[in-house]
Design a protein around this motif. Structure first.
Motif, PDB file in Angstrom:
ATOM      1  N   PRO A 174       0.815  -1.214   0.000  1.00 19.15           N
ATOM      2  CA  PRO A 174       0.000   0.000   0.000  1.00 19.15           C
ATOM      3  C   PRO A 174       0.845   1.259   0.000  1.00 19.15           C
ATOM      4  O   PRO A 174       0.464   2.271  -0.590  1.00 19.15           O
ATOM      5  CB  PRO A 174      -0.815  -0.101   1.288  1.00 19.15           C
ATOM      6  N   ALA A 175       1.984   1.194   0.709  1.00 18.17           N
ATOM      7  CA  ALA A 175       2.829   2.376   0.751  1.00 18.17           C
ATOM      8  C   ALA A 175       3.240   2.797  -0.643  1.00 18.17           C
ATOM      9  O   ALA A 175       3.287   3.982  -0.963  1.00 18.17           O
ATOM     10  CB  ALA A 175       4.054   2.107   1.610  1.00 18.17           C
ATOM     11  N   LEU A 176       3.543   1.797  -1.478  1.00 20.24           N
ATOM     12  CA  LEU A 176       3.935   2.124  -2.851  1.00 20.24           C
ATOM     13  C   LEU A 176       2.739   2.478  -3.711  1.00 20.24           C
ATOM     14  O   LEU A 176       2.841   3.292  -4.627  1.00 20.24           O
ATOM     15  CB  LEU A 176       4.678   0.939  -3.470  1.00 20.24           C
ATOM     16  N   LEU A 177       1.608   1.851  -3.379  1.00 18.13           N
ATOM     17  CA  LEU A 177       0.441   2.002  -4.253  1.00 18.13           C
ATOM     18  C   LEU A 177      -0.064   3.434  -4.301  1.00 18.13           C
ATOM     19  O   LEU A 177      -0.547   3.896  -5.347  1.00 18.13           O
ATOM     20  CB  LEU A 177      -0.668   1.066  -3.757  1.00 18.13           C
ATOM     21  N   VAL A 178       0.072   4.162  -3.191  1.00 16.82           N
ATOM     22  CA  VAL A 178      -0.508   5.514  -3.199  1.00 16.82           C
ATOM     23  C   VAL A 178       0.186   6.425  -4.198  1.00 16.82           C
ATOM     24  O   VAL A 178      -0.364   7.454  -4.579  1.00 16.82           O
ATOM     25  CB  VAL A 178      -0.458   6.174  -1.812  1.00 16.82           C
ATOM     26  N   THR A 187      -1.855   8.521 -12.592  1.00 16.82           N
ATOM     27  CA  THR A 187      -3.250   8.662 -12.983  1.00 16.82           C
ATOM     28  C   THR A 187      -3.887   9.717 -12.104  1.00 16.82           C
ATOM     29  O   THR A 187      -3.620   9.802 -10.921  1.00 16.82           O
ATOM     30  CB  THR A 187      -4.055   7.357 -12.825  1.00 16.82           C
ATOM     31  N   ASP A 188      -4.685  10.535 -12.705  1.00 23.57           N
ATOM     32  CA  ASP A 188      -5.298  11.626 -11.955  1.00 23.57           C
ATOM     33  C   ASP A 188      -6.762  11.272 -11.742  1.00 23.57           C
ATOM     34  O   ASP A 188      -7.627  11.650 -12.509  1.00 23.57           O
ATOM     35  CB  ASP A 188      -5.157  12.921 -12.768  1.00 23.57           C
ATOM     36  N   ILE A 189      -7.032  10.490 -10.688  1.00 21.40           N
ATOM     37  CA  ILE A 189      -8.431  10.156 -10.433  1.00 21.40           C
ATOM     38  C   ILE A 189      -9.050  11.267  -9.588  1.00 21.40           C
ATOM     39  O   ILE A 189      -8.356  12.015  -8.913  1.00 21.40           O
ATOM     40  CB  ILE A 189      -8.573   8.794  -9.724  1.00 21.40           C
ATOM     41  N   LEU A 242      -9.012  10.663  -1.146  1.00 26.37           N
ATOM     42  CA  LEU A 242      -9.668   9.546  -0.470  1.00 26.37           C
ATOM     43  C   LEU A 242      -8.861   8.266  -0.679  1.00 26.37           C
ATOM     44  O   LEU A 242      -8.672   7.460   0.239  1.00 26.37           O
ATOM     45  CB  LEU A 242     -11.078   9.387  -1.018  1.00 26.37           C
ATOM     46  N   PHE A 243      -8.386   8.109  -1.907  1.00 30.69           N
ATOM     47  CA  PHE A 243      -7.585   6.933  -2.247  1.00 30.69           C
ATOM     48  C   PHE A 243      -6.355   6.863  -1.345  1.00 30.69           C
ATOM     49  O   PHE A 243      -6.041   5.815  -0.764  1.00 30.69           O
ATOM     50  CB  PHE A 243      -7.161   7.043  -3.723  1.00 30.69           C
ATOM     51  N   SER A 269     -12.273  20.080  -4.268  1.00 29.60           N
ATOM     52  CA  SER A 269     -12.146  18.835  -5.020  1.00 29.60           C
ATOM     53  C   SER A 269     -11.322  17.850  -4.210  1.00 29.60           C
ATOM     54  O   SER A 269     -10.543  18.247  -3.359  1.00 29.60           O
ATOM     55  CB  SER A 269     -11.453  19.108  -6.357  1.00 29.60           C
ATOM     56  N   LEU A 270     -11.524  16.551  -4.508  1.00 26.73           N
ATOM     57  CA  LEU A 270     -10.692  15.547  -3.841  1.00 26.73           C
ATOM     58  C   LEU A 270      -9.518  15.136  -4.718  1.00 26.73           C
ATOM     59  O   LEU A 270      -8.672  14.375  -4.294  1.00 26.73           O
ATOM     60  CB  LEU A 270     -11.518  14.299  -3.522  1.00 26.73           C
ATOM     61  N   SER A 271      -9.496  15.612  -5.942  1.00 29.41           N
ATOM     62  CA  SER A 271      -8.393  15.220  -6.820  1.00 29.41           C
ATOM     63  C   SER A 271      -7.178  16.044  -6.455  1.00 29.41           C
ATOM     64  O   SER A 271      -7.236  17.257  -6.353  1.00 29.41           O
ATOM     65  CB  SER A 271      -8.777  15.489  -8.265  1.00 29.41           C
ATOM     66  N   LEU A 272      -6.061  15.360  -6.264  1.00 29.46           N
ATOM     67  CA  LEU A 272      -4.871  16.074  -5.790  1.00 29.46           C
ATOM     68  C   LEU A 272      -4.410  17.132  -6.781  1.00 29.46           C
ATOM     69  O   LEU A 272      -3.939  18.201  -6.398  1.00 29.46           O
ATOM     70  CB  LEU A 272      -3.750  15.083  -5.491  1.00 29.46           C
ATOM     71  N   VAL A 273      -4.534  16.843  -8.054  1.00 30.62           N
ATOM     72  CA  VAL A 273      -4.099  17.839  -9.041  1.00 30.62           C
ATOM     73  C   VAL A 273      -4.968  19.080  -8.926  1.00 30.62           C
ATOM     74  O   VAL A 273      -4.489  20.210  -8.899  1.00 30.62           O
ATOM     75  CB  VAL A 273      -4.162  17.249 -10.464  1.00 30.62           C
TER      76      VAL A 273
END
Lengths: 386, 367, 165
Positions: free
Chosen positions: A112-116, A129-131, A136-137, A192-196
């Motif tokens: 998980p540490a890498l997945l974020v 990817t810009d979800i 939240l992810f 917004s929740l999108s980091l970008v």
């Protein structure tokens, strides 16, 4: 400058257009994903390796000593020596372990540490990817590490590791809530929740100025989430409890170690993105700004480690539940008001409101605390009089 | 109510925070300590028995190895006991002032170590330890200049001191004294107001004053409980009677108060050192005719305010060159009597801090 | 009030204690031939000697002595108390009830000299292992080194309940 700014964006276009020459579209997408993943993992591993080196140098300097300086010029090859040592160690498996849990724990803490990093942007076009629910992810996936800690503690078959694991889990759960509230304050403003979009939606000044309480809470919680001093009770050796990763050696320990440093980097990246303005900044390319800000927060973490003693477990929990959480809730409510009222002055209303809240909180704490002159221990059992 | 069982846990003898080979068997009810049984004797070397086979002068090196962090103080206590036993007259003034200088330098070094390692136990990652050890390095360099050895000097002997200090010693002490106050201030600033330190040490290990006196506890432990008893003022030895200093007392009775007492004592030591340096006269450093010490039959007890508390030597002579009975009233042994009282009712994490705040050295406890 | 005054008052108050001054000592030394516990309690309560600095034993060949050094935290002392007795019956009442400071030091006197302290709450050896043959500080004890096997063979108790793991 524009070329440097868009360096990675241009690189992406270059490679994908070259691949499109001989691959169908789905092949290009797949290949791009693979290349991005590999590049990201390589970057992270190198970053973490040199993070350990940097930490030891900084801690050494704080303690008036040089830090690693033997292996290579200025000790720059020290991380290689550390990694090599960990890899060539014999991975012993103690007898009483619950084998599947024991083996899965290190894997489940690194993954998980890498997945974020799939959603963390280093620049306007530099995110795998810009979800649109990136924040939240990040929070959700980071929580899986908590499960892995418990698995590590329980699977070790050692009573003290279990206690250490449980304490670590309690600590991580307690500090996720104030962190969520701190992040919520930023989401309110940027919408917004999108980091970008969060970074792009920020006003011209870093949100740390407009929401200093949120910033401080986020800093503290991020340190607590990665089990760093002064919240490193689960790994402390001068306490009685052995800690959840005692029974792990060699590569398995390296995984726990890796996960801790990656989480540190993630936490710093989140604080930099949400409160320090992300990649925004004059003159230098955005990814350079991002790295500068992340390393500034990391330096702060090293500084904390080198200076402060450790909190006791009940004080740790008390800090989170009785102080940070109420403060975070009040902060969100007040910031929501300020945002909706569209007050003029940029960050000043937020700053002023935060100062007032902190003063009130400080007053409440002082009233609630008894005078430090004589505080007796809880009576417990009476001493047998001789 | 749930009927719970108590858990018995062993801490030590090898443990990063027990300051030596010391073992505690804790009985816990959940996280609270219900009982504590200390076990020591791992470093017992039979010094009291060995001393009976050696002359008074040959026993001086043994004293270094008691509380090995503060070698000079142990030498001083023994020298005073032998001088009392043998009925030697007053020592040369230069020797007395040199003794005081060495004793106070030892106090500074010891408190540096005590504070540093207490913070190490608290988890402050080595930074305070290294700052304190750096200061201690300057002090042990001075010891090496004077006696040839950093930790086990055997410098203060019955009759005076072993030899005069080399010419570079006094300027070096002055240089140290010039920067010591700022170091103590630095330490104070870094640590005393630290929230986490206060939260971990206040209210931890409370020892009420009547209990402290009844348990025979001495030194910073006693003075932090509000009892202003210091052997240097209660029964002045050497030239302490002519020097001007305060007895640092705190009312907090907890680990934090002990820490504050040690910081205060460091400042007082600097004050004493400055006075001693100013008044240091010229002259011989060893009394005349102290070659063969053959005290008349009798006994004597002499005590000093060692950095950790009251260190006493009880010597019985039967007229021969060897002591008939040689007993060491060990500071840390008496202070350990308070450990159990202080730990009961606290959490396990606090036991380590309480032990660190008592500041024991196993060499003294076990002899 | 000086030590000799205190002792005069003690002798007046507790004639059973039979306290005699010891001549020629460097510190005021008194031998208690009678009830030690009474004398000690009186000294603590009436004499104000609240600080017991040292408890130790001495092997005088044909008899033993236990020496107590007392001080006052308000200022005063040392007052040296002694009790003596034959080695055949090496028993002394424990003063832990009067001064808890005596606890560890009396255990040491028992451990190294073999003097039993009656009424001590925890009469175990303190520095040497349980089962050590003899008492080292006695003049009759031959000092020697114990091989590990011999040490294990003489250990009688395994006092620590090993924490389950």
């Amino acid at each position: 400058m524009p070329f440097l700014n868009n360096l990675f964006g241009n690189l992406q276009d270059l490679i994908s257009s070259w691949l499109a020459g001989f691959l169908p579209q789905w092949g290009v997408d797949l290949a791009m994903m693979a290349i991005t993943t590999v590049a990201l993992l390589a970057f992270l591993v190198v970053v973490v390796m040199y993070l350990t080196y940097l930490e030891r140098k900084v801690l050494g300097r704080i303690a008036d000593r040089p830090g690693p300086n033997r292996v290579g010029p200025l000790g720059l090859f020290q991380p290689f020596a550390d990694v090599l040592k960990l890899i060539i160690k014999e991975a012993t498996t103690p007898q009483g372990v619950d084998y599947p849990t024991y083996i899965l724990a290190p894997i489940l803490i690194v993954a998980p540490a890498l997945l974020v990093y799939a959603v963390i942007p280093f620049g306007p076009r530099m995110v795998p990817t810009d979800i649109n629910v990136a924040l939240l992810f990040v929070v959700a996936i980071s929580s899986v590490a908590t499960l892995a800690l418990l698995m590590g503690g329980w699977g070790s078959g050692n009573k003290y590791s279990l206690l250490g694991g449980m304490r670590a889990v309690a600590q991580m759960i307690s500090y996720e809530l104030p962190l969520a509230f701190a992040f919520l304050g930023v989401v309110l403003v940027t919408g917004s929740l999108s980091l970008v979009k969060i970074v792009e939606g920020q006003p011209g000044y870093p949100l740390a100025l407009a929401q200093p309480i949120g910033f401080l809470i986020a800093l503290i919680c991020v340190v607590a989430e990665s089990n760093r001093a002064p919240f490193d009770l689960p790994e402390a050796e001068s306490e009685l409890v052995a800690g959840y990763h005692t029974e792990y050696g060699g590569v398995r320990f390296a995984m726990f170690f890796l996960a801790e440093y990656i989480e540190m980097f993630t936490g710093s990246a989140m604080v930099a993105l949400l409160f320090l303005g992300g990649w925004r900044g004059p003159i230098l390319p955005p990814y350079v700004w991002m790295l500068i800000k992340v390393y500034a927060v990391l330096f702060f973490m090293f500084w904390l480690r080198g200076t402060f003693p450790r909190l006791r477990v009940d004080q740790l929990m008390g800090l989170s539940w009785k102080f940070l959480l109420p403060l975070g809730m009040v902060n969100v409510i007040v910031m929501a008001f300020i945002d909706k009222l569209h007050l003029p002055g940029g960050f000043l209303p937020g700053l002023a409101a935060s100062i007032v809240i902190l003063a009130v909180a400080g007053g409440v704490v002082r009233i609630g605390r008894r005078s430090p002159a004589v505080r007796t221990a809880r009576p417990g059992l009476r001493v047998k009089e001789a | 109510m749930l009927r719970t069982e108590t858990l018995s846990i062993n801490m030590g003898p090898q443990h990063p925070s027990t300051h030596g080979v010391f073992r505690m068997v804790l009985t816990l009810d959940g996280e609270r300590v219900v009982d504590l049984v200390p076990h020591f004797g791992y470093l017992h070397r039979g010094i009291e028995k060995l001393a009976e086979g050696r002359t008074y002068l040959q026993n001086v090196p043994f004293t270094d190895r008691l509380d090995y962090i503060s070698g000079m103080s142990n030498n001083l206590a023994y020298a005073l006991a032998v001088e009392k036993l043998a009925g030697m007259g007053p020592m040369p003034e230069r020797a007395e002032y040199l003794r005081v200088i060495m004793a106070e330098l030892t106090r500074l070094a010891n408190h540096c170590v005590a504070i540093g390692f207490l913070l190490n136990d608290l988890g402050a990652f080595f930074t305070p330890v290294l700052y304190c050890l750096r200061q201690r390095e300057y002090i042990v360099d001075l010891f090496e200049m004077a006696s040839g050895s950093r930790m086990t000097p055997s410098y203060i002997r019955p009759g005076g001191v072993a030899g005069d200090v080399p010419p570079e010693f006094l300027p070096a002490v002055r240089k140290l004294l010039a920067q010591m106050p700022s170091f103590i201030d630095q330490l104070d600033q870094l640590l005393t107001g630290n929230e986490i330190l206060m939260a971990r040490m206040q209210g931890v290990g409370v020892l009420p004053p009547e209990r402290a006196v009844a348990l025979g506890v001495t030194g910073p432990l006693l003075r932090a409980s509000g009892v202003p008893y210091d052997v240097r003022t209660a029964e002045p030895y050497s030239v302490y009677g002519q020097l001007d200093f305060d007895v640092v007392t705190e009312q907090g009775q907890d680990a934090y108060a002990r820490y504050l007492v040690r910081i205060g004592e460091m400042r007082q030591s600097v004050r004493i050192l400055e006075q001693a340096l100013a008044r240091l006269p010229e002259g011989p450093v060893m009394a005349e005719g102290v070659k063969r010490i053959r005290p008349p039959a009798g006994e004597a007890y002499a005590r000093i305010e060692a950095p950790k508390g009251e260190l006493g030597f009880y010597l019985v002579s039967d007229g021969t060159p060897n002591p008939y009975r040689y007993h060491i009233r060990a500071t840390s042994l008496a202070n350990l009597g308070a450990l159990r009282d202080m730990c009961i009712g606290h959490l396990v994490a606090d036991v380590v801090i309480i032990l660190g705040s008592i500041d024991i050295t196993l060499g003294e406890v076990d002899r | 009030m000086s030590e000799s005054d205190t002792i005069s008052r003690l002798q007046a108050a507790l004639p059973d204690a039979r306290v005699q001054p010891v001549e020629g000592a460097k510190d005021p030394t008194f031998l208690v031939e009678g009830d030690l516990l009474q004398a000690a309690a009186w000294l603590r309560a009436e004499g104000g000697y609240d600080f017991l600095s040292s408890v130790t034993g001495v092997d005088r060949g044909d008899h033993f002595e236990v020496v107590y050094h007392l001080y006052r935290t308000q200022g005063g002392g040392p007052l040296v108390l002694k009790v003596a007795g034959p080695w055949e019956k090496a028993e002394v009442p424990s003063l832990v009830g009067v001064w808890p400071a005596a606890e560890l030091q009396e255990r040491e006197a028992y451990d190294l000299l073999g003097i039993t302290f009656l009424g001590h709450p925890d009469p175990r050896r303190i520095l040497l292992w349980e089962g050590f043959p003899g008492h080292p500080l006695r003049r009759s004890f031959e000092n020697k080194t114990f091989a590990h096997a011999e040490m294990r063979a003489t250990m009688t108790s395994d006092e620590v309940p090993h924490a389950e793991n």
